[in-house]
Design an enzyme around this catalytic site. Sequence first.
Site, short mmCIF file in Angstrom:
data_model
loop_
_atom_site.label_atom_id
_atom_site.label_comp_id
_atom_site.label_asym_id
_atom_site.label_seq_id
_atom_site.Cartn_x
_atom_site.Cartn_y
_atom_site.Cartn_z
CG PHE A 254 -1.42 -1.36 1.61
CD1 PHE A 254 -2.08 -2.16 0.70
CD2 PHE A 254 -1.21 -1.85 2.90
CE1 PHE A 254 -2.55 -3.42 1.06
CE2 PHE A 254 -1.67 -3.10 3.27
CZ PHE A 254 -2.34 -3.89 2.34
CG ASP B 244 2.58 4.27 3.67
OD1 ASP B 244 3.62 3.99 3.04
OD2 ASP B 244 2.43 4.03 4.88
CG ASP C 168 2.20 -2.27 3.39
OD1 ASP C 168 1.56 -2.01 4.43
OD2 ASP C 168 2.49 -1.41 2.53
#
Length: 361
Positions: free
Chosen positions: A224, A226, A297
């Site tokens: 993800f 970020d 992650d």
Amino acid sequence: MKLDVMESCDYVVSRAQHVSIDVEGIAKQAACMSPQDLLKISSPASFDTDLHYVNRGTAAGEAQTVQYLLVVDALNFCFWPAPGLEYEHLAGGVMAALLEDPQALSATRLAAMTGADVRKLIGWSGGNVPLQDERARLLREVGEGLLESYSGSAANLVAAAKGSAVRLVQLVTAAFPGFRDHAVYQSRQIFLYKRAQIWVGDVFGALQGQGLGAFGDMHELTMFADYRVPVVLREMGILKYTLTLQQKVAAGEEIYPGSEEEVEIRAATIVAVHQLRGLLQARLPPGSPPLLSVCLDWWLWEQGEKKRTEHPLHHRNAPSTTERAGLTSVAWLWEARVDLPGATSTKQGDSCHMLADKGSP
């Protein structure tokens, strides 16, 4: 069935001018990790159940868990403008609200959310939550979408995916425009789907891959992209920034959402973690379960959280919801065309008008 995320990110990385991936850095990091650590990371048990509300074992408990996670992930953006505000305040605050009132996250309540309600839901006492009115709008969108298509239940949404993580990402982005995470890079549409994938990963982790969390294609999801993990990868010698970008980040300058620099940071992070996962998988004992990018992650995020006071600044985006709410700096129109099997409405995904000059966290 596959998502378009990895293909999109490969395209960006192959043309990137501001961010690059050091393959030697990836190899060095892969060699540093013990098989014992790898086995621990490769399990859904690596999901942080202390930080989140988790209620397994009954259908009602699972339904409440996935509803909680959907609310948390709808709000999971833009913390840095409020000093001291971190993700744990969001996850813990919403959990406390749910424990105090089991109806706090009902679709009806969500559909009526105001900015003040968001601040109360999170339990934040440090003044207004950044973009709290936008957060309220996103929660109203979730509540209305659940009521219209899934009888108010996130569990029904998960069940409609029929055990496919990819399909669930597609259903989420079709039902809730705020989860459509796209960008335009050198005239090409780039798919990132950060928060949609986070939610599916959270359901998988919280429910330990069982019940509503049983997906047969979790390996298709990416990490993800970020703000925290890029810092970790830079410290590991995996991501490299140009001097100009290094200076911008170090000075705390905002990296405009949808800019080439911002898209390259996010895309390179996804590709680098995918490459690291491949090398780590090769080091696992024969017969080991596949190492998922989702689980990797979680581990990378935890490394960043443990050292966030020691690490250099992360890149900062302008305080809006580009990355998570599907807005970009380029004006364009995207219309979701995804059937919603299992939904109680025949409605297709709404048109999502991408507004010019919007920023992101």
